[in-house]
Design an enzyme around this catalytic site. Structure first.
Site, PDB file in Angstrom:
ATOM      1  N   GLY A  11      29.343 -15.722  69.393  1.00 48.58           N
ATOM      2  CA  GLY A  11      29.288 -14.517  68.560  1.00 48.58           C
ATOM      3  C   GLY A  11      29.631 -13.299  69.398  1.00 48.58           C
ATOM      4  O   GLY A  11      29.808 -13.407  70.615  1.00 48.58           O
ATOM      5  N   ASP A  39      22.525 -26.423  67.999  1.00 51.92           N
ATOM      6  CA  ASP A  39      22.252 -25.926  66.650  1.00 51.92           C
ATOM      7  C   ASP A  39      20.768 -25.546  66.600  1.00 51.92           C
ATOM      8  O   ASP A  39      19.898 -26.424  66.636  1.00 51.92           O
ATOM      9  CB  ASP A  39      22.580 -27.051  65.645  1.00 51.92           C
ATOM     10  CG  ASP A  39      22.204 -26.684  64.220  1.00 51.92           C
ATOM     11  OD1 ASP A  39      21.709 -25.560  63.994  1.00 51.92           O
ATOM     12  OD2 ASP A  39      22.410 -27.539  63.325  1.00 51.92           O
ATOM     13  N   ILE A  40      20.483 -24.268  66.501  1.00 49.19           N
ATOM     14  CA  ILE A  40      19.077 -23.836  66.593  1.00 49.19           C
ATOM     15  C   ILE A  40      18.243 -24.246  65.369  1.00 49.19           C
ATOM     16  O   ILE A  40      17.032 -24.144  65.385  1.00 49.19           O
ATOM     17  CB  ILE A  40      18.927 -22.318  66.867  1.00 49.19           C
ATOM     18  CG1 ILE A  40      19.444 -21.467  65.703  1.00 49.19           C
ATOM     19  CG2 ILE A  40      19.591 -21.929  68.187  1.00 49.19           C
ATOM     20  CD1 ILE A  40      18.925 -20.035  65.726  1.00 49.19           C
ATOM     21  N   ALA A  63      22.684 -16.289  64.875  1.00 48.77           N
ATOM     22  CA  ALA A  63      22.155 -15.748  63.619  1.00 48.77           C
ATOM     23  C   ALA A  63      23.135 -16.006  62.492  1.00 48.77           C
ATOM     24  O   ALA A  63      24.327 -16.223  62.734  1.00 48.77           O
ATOM     25  CB  ALA A  63      21.908 -14.242  63.755  1.00 48.77           C
ATOM     26  N   TYR A  64      22.608 -15.965  61.279  1.00 50.25           N
ATOM     27  CA  TYR A  64      23.445 -15.961  60.076  1.00 50.25           C
ATOM     28  C   TYR A  64      23.623 -14.483  59.751  1.00 50.25           C
ATOM     29  O   TYR A  64      22.677 -13.815  59.355  1.00 50.25           O
ATOM     30  CB  TYR A  64      22.727 -16.697  58.936  1.00 50.25           C
ATOM     31  CG  TYR A  64      23.563 -16.878  57.696  1.00 50.25           C
ATOM     32  CD1 TYR A  64      24.031 -18.138  57.329  1.00 50.25           C
ATOM     33  CD2 TYR A  64      23.888 -15.799  56.878  1.00 50.25           C
ATOM     34  CE1 TYR A  64      24.803 -18.308  56.180  1.00 50.25           C
ATOM     35  CE2 TYR A  64      24.664 -15.962  55.739  1.00 50.25           C
ATOM     36  CZ  TYR A  64      25.117 -17.216  55.394  1.00 50.25           C
ATOM     37  OH  TYR A  64      25.875 -17.403  54.270  1.00 50.25           O
ATOM     38  N   THR A  65      24.841 -13.935  59.982  1.00 48.51           N
ATOM     39  CA  THR A  65      25.002 -12.480  59.932  1.00 48.51           C
ATOM     40  C   THR A  65      25.819 -11.976  58.733  1.00 48.51           C
ATOM     41  O   THR A  65      26.060 -10.773  58.640  1.00 48.51           O
ATOM     42  CB  THR A  65      25.685 -11.978  61.231  1.00 48.51           C
ATOM     43  OG1 THR A  65      26.915 -12.687  61.414  1.00 48.51           O
ATOM     44  CG2 THR A  65      24.798 -12.169  62.440  1.00 48.51           C
ATOM     45  N   TYR A 128      19.260 -11.398  53.834  1.00 50.40           N
ATOM     46  CA  TYR A 128      19.481 -11.346  55.298  1.00 50.40           C
ATOM     47  C   TYR A 128      18.295 -10.641  55.981  1.00 50.40           C
ATOM     48  O   TYR A 128      17.711 -11.167  56.933  1.00 50.40           O
ATOM     49  CB  TYR A 128      20.796 -10.612  55.592  1.00 50.40           C
ATOM     50  CG  TYR A 128      20.985 -10.237  57.049  1.00 50.40           C
ATOM     51  CD1 TYR A 128      21.316 -11.193  58.000  1.00 50.40           C
ATOM     52  CD2 TYR A 128      20.828  -8.904  57.475  1.00 50.40           C
ATOM     53  CE1 TYR A 128      21.490 -10.842  59.340  1.00 50.40           C
ATOM     54  CE2 TYR A 128      21.004  -8.549  58.807  1.00 50.40           C
ATOM     55  CZ  TYR A 128      21.335  -9.523  59.735  1.00 50.40           C
ATOM     56  OH  TYR A 128      21.491  -9.168  61.056  1.00 50.40           O
TER      57      TYR A 128
HETATM   58  N1  LIG Z   1      26.481  -7.567  63.441  1.00 51.59           N
HETATM   59  C1  LIG Z   1      25.680  -6.561  63.155  1.00 51.59           C
HETATM   60  O1  LIG Z   1      26.090  -5.540  62.587  1.00 51.59           O
HETATM   61  C2  LIG Z   1      24.222  -6.638  63.511  1.00 51.59           C
HETATM   62  C3  LIG Z   1      23.387  -5.548  63.222  1.00 51.59           C
HETATM   63  C4  LIG Z   1      22.042  -5.622  63.574  1.00 51.59           C
HETATM   64  C5  LIG Z   1      21.543  -6.759  64.180  1.00 51.59           C
HETATM   65  N2  LIG Z   1      22.363  -7.816  64.423  1.00 51.59           N
HETATM   66  C6  LIG Z   1      21.807  -9.013  65.058  1.00 51.59           C
HETATM   67  O2  LIG Z   1      22.381  -9.110  66.343  1.00 51.59           O
HETATM   68  C7  LIG Z   1      22.479 -10.501  66.723  1.00 51.59           C
HETATM   69  C8  LIG Z   1      23.889 -10.800  67.218  1.00 51.59           C
HETATM   70  O3  LIG Z   1      24.775 -10.538  66.149  1.00 51.59           O
HETATM   71  P1  LIG Z   1      26.355 -10.716  66.282  1.00 51.59           P
HETATM   72  O4  LIG Z   1      26.980  -9.584  65.573  1.00 51.59           O
HETATM   73  O5  LIG Z   1      26.727 -11.020  67.692  1.00 51.59           O
HETATM   74  O6  LIG Z   1      26.553 -12.012  65.384  1.00 51.59           O
HETATM   75  P2  LIG Z   1      27.830 -12.941  65.209  1.00 51.59           P
HETATM   76  O7  LIG Z   1      29.015 -12.368  65.897  1.00 51.59           O
HETATM   77  O8  LIG Z   1      27.914 -13.275  63.761  1.00 51.59           O
HETATM   78  O9  LIG Z   1      27.394 -14.245  66.020  1.00 51.59           O
HETATM   79  C9  LIG Z   1      26.379 -15.087  65.589  1.00 51.59           C
HETATM   80  C10 LIG Z   1      26.594 -16.419  66.266  1.00 51.59           C
HETATM   81  O10 LIG Z   1      25.521 -17.273  65.853  1.00 51.59           O
HETATM   82  C11 LIG Z   1      26.068 -18.564  65.748  1.00 51.59           C
HETATM   83  N3  LIG Z   1      25.262 -19.442  64.901  1.00 51.59           N
HETATM   84  C12 LIG Z   1      25.176 -19.454  63.553  1.00 51.59           C
HETATM   85  N4  LIG Z   1      24.359 -20.453  63.160  1.00 51.59           N
HETATM   86  C13 LIG Z   1      23.920 -21.079  64.282  1.00 51.59           C
HETATM   87  C14 LIG Z   1      23.085 -22.183  64.537  1.00 51.59           C
HETATM   88  N5  LIG Z   1      22.522 -22.865  63.529  1.00 51.59           N
HETATM   89  N6  LIG Z   1      22.859 -22.546  65.827  1.00 51.59           N
HETATM   90  C15 LIG Z   1      23.433 -21.887  66.839  1.00 51.59           C
HETATM   91  N7  LIG Z   1      24.261 -20.834  66.665  1.00 51.59           N
HETATM   92  C16 LIG Z   1      24.497 -20.446  65.398  1.00 51.59           C
HETATM   93  C17 LIG Z   1      27.450 -18.364  65.165  1.00 51.59           C
HETATM   94  O11 LIG Z   1      28.245 -19.490  65.440  1.00 51.59           O
HETATM   95  P3  LIG Z   1      29.393 -19.961  64.415  1.00 51.59           P
HETATM   96  O12 LIG Z   1      30.410 -18.874  64.449  1.00 51.59           O
HETATM   97  O13 LIG Z   1      29.858 -21.255  64.969  1.00 51.59           O
HETATM   98  O14 LIG Z   1      28.712 -20.083  63.063  1.00 51.59           O
HETATM   99  C18 LIG Z   1      27.910 -17.106  65.893  1.00 51.59           C
HETATM  100  O15 LIG Z   1      28.624 -17.453  67.061  1.00 51.59           O
HETATM  101  C19 LIG Z   1      22.027 -11.287  65.509  1.00 51.59           C
HETATM  102  O16 LIG Z   1      20.685 -11.646  65.656  1.00 51.59           O
HETATM  103  C20 LIG Z   1      22.144 -10.313  64.365  1.00 51.59           C
HETATM  104  O17 LIG Z   1      21.244 -10.596  63.319  1.00 51.59           O
HETATM  105  C21 LIG Z   1      23.696  -7.776  64.116  1.00 51.59           C
END
Ligand SMILES: NC(=O)c1ccc[n+]([C@@H]2O[C@H](COP(=O)([O-])OP(=O)(O)OC[C@H]3O[C@@H](n4cnc5c(N)ncnc54)[C@H](OP(=O)(O)O)[C@@H]3O)[C@@H](O)[C@H]2O)c1
Length: 285
Positions: A11, A39-40, A63-65, A128
């Site tokens: 991610g 897979d968490i 995370a599921y984002t 979410y």
């Molecule tokens: N993006 C935002 O705007 C935002 C804002 C506030 C907080 N956050 C938080 O910040 C954190 C990082 O976000 P990010 O933007 O880096 O997210 P991201 O780019 O969507 O990356 C999330 C990663 O989690 C992986 N994932 C999904 N299901 C999984 C599972 N069952 N086991 C292991 N890995 C899994 C995904 O892999 P796949 O691609 O293979 O599914 C993806 O690589 C998250 O906790 C998110 O909730 C994000």
């Protein structure tokens, strides 16, 4: 020397940690596991990974984002954001590993009109937000040695995010309408990655919840405008209300986070969001 597991490594946050850990933390060992490697949602897999290696820290970037998709694909969002977080918390507790977990401003309902502090009541408006909120609660219950870092509006040169979508629109479209009545703070994932590395390197700070976002506030319209100014796009930008662009998930009107607690604990200088945005745009390939 510490051994650190990074989950959800492909991610955008995971990739930022991967890049920065090489230069900022060469003395510690980081193991990066993508969703395919670990897979968490699968507790047996999680426990096996933790018992095989002796981790000192786990940074959970998995995370599921997809905020809108989660409204209909609820079970998968629950599995990753709530059950997955719980699985990591249990494994961390059993193996004496410190957990760094990332959460979101979307745990709040946005009815406040001053920046949210860590002890403010959560009341998510979306699936979410709710699943992330449950994840936090499970971690607090199951992993006393944990940090929950809530952040907001993450973007970077990696993965899919608002900044990259706007840059694409800036070269494809003549005009665009963007929501101007939701206020928060765009946060460069690399700045957050640096803070997570600091938590690991520093003399331990108290466990618990911390807020971290870049300095300042913006609406999505302000964020888009800054992106087009920096990239010198001539696209015509129009501000609109949330109601004019209906989406499946409800978002908070105001979700600015107060980052004072982490700023004091780590003696941080937090960059202004516009300055970090320039850096992120410059870092694009
Ligand atoms: N993006 C935002 O705007 C935002 C804002 C506030 C907080 N956050 C938080 O910040 C954190 C990082 O976000 P990010 O933007 O880096 O997210 P991201 O780019 O969507 O990356 C999330 C990663 O989690 C992986 N994932 C999904 N299901 C999984 C599972 N069952 N086991 C292991 N890995 C899994 C995904 O892999 P796949 O691609 O293979 O599914 C993806 O690589 C998250 O906790 C998110 O909730 C994000």
């Amino acid at each position: 020397m510490s051994k650190i597991l990074v989950t959800g490594a492909n991610g955008q946050l995971g990739q930022c940690i991967k890049e920065l850990s090489v230069s900022l933390d060469p003395d510690n060992t980081y193991l990066f596991k993508s969703s395919k490697d670990l897979d968490i949602t699968n507790y047996q897999q999680v426990l096996a990974a933790f018992t095989l290696e002796n981790f000192d820290f786990c940074i959970n970037c998995a995370a599921y984002t997809n905020v809108d998709k989660a409204e209909s694909d609820t079970q998968n969002a629950v599995n990753v954001n709530s059950t997955g977080a719980q699985n990591l918390a249990t494994a961390c507790n059993q193996t004496n590993t410190t957990l760094l977990h990332i959460s979101t401003d979307f745990v709040f309902d946005g009815t406040k009109n001053s920046p949210y502090i860590e002890t403010d009541k959560t009341a998510a408006l979306s699936v979410y937000g709710n699943t992330k909120n449950v994840g936090e609660t499970e971690i607090i219950k199951k992993a006393p040695k944990s940090y929950i870092i809530r952040t907001s509006w993450l973007y970077s040169e990696y993965g899919h995010n608002f900044m990259k979508t706007m840059i694409r629109f800036g070269s494809e479209k003549d005009s665009l309408s963007v929501i101007n009545d939701q206020t928060g703070t765009p946060t460069y994932a690399k700045d957050l990655a640096e803070v997570l590395i600091k938590i690991i390197q520093n003399k331990p700070i108290p466990y618990g919840i911390y807020h971290y976002s870049n300095e300042g506030t913006a609406t999505w319209f302000d964020f888009a405008k800054a992106i087009f100014e920096i990239t010198k796009s001539t696209i015509q930008l129009h501000p609109i209300a949330t109601e004019a662009y209906p989406l499946p998930a409800k978002r908070p009107k105001y979700s600015v986070l107060n980052s004072s607690k982490i700023k004091t604990a780590l003696q941080l200088e937090i960059p202004a969001w516009r300055d970090s945005l320039k850096k992120a745009i410059n870092a694009l390939p």
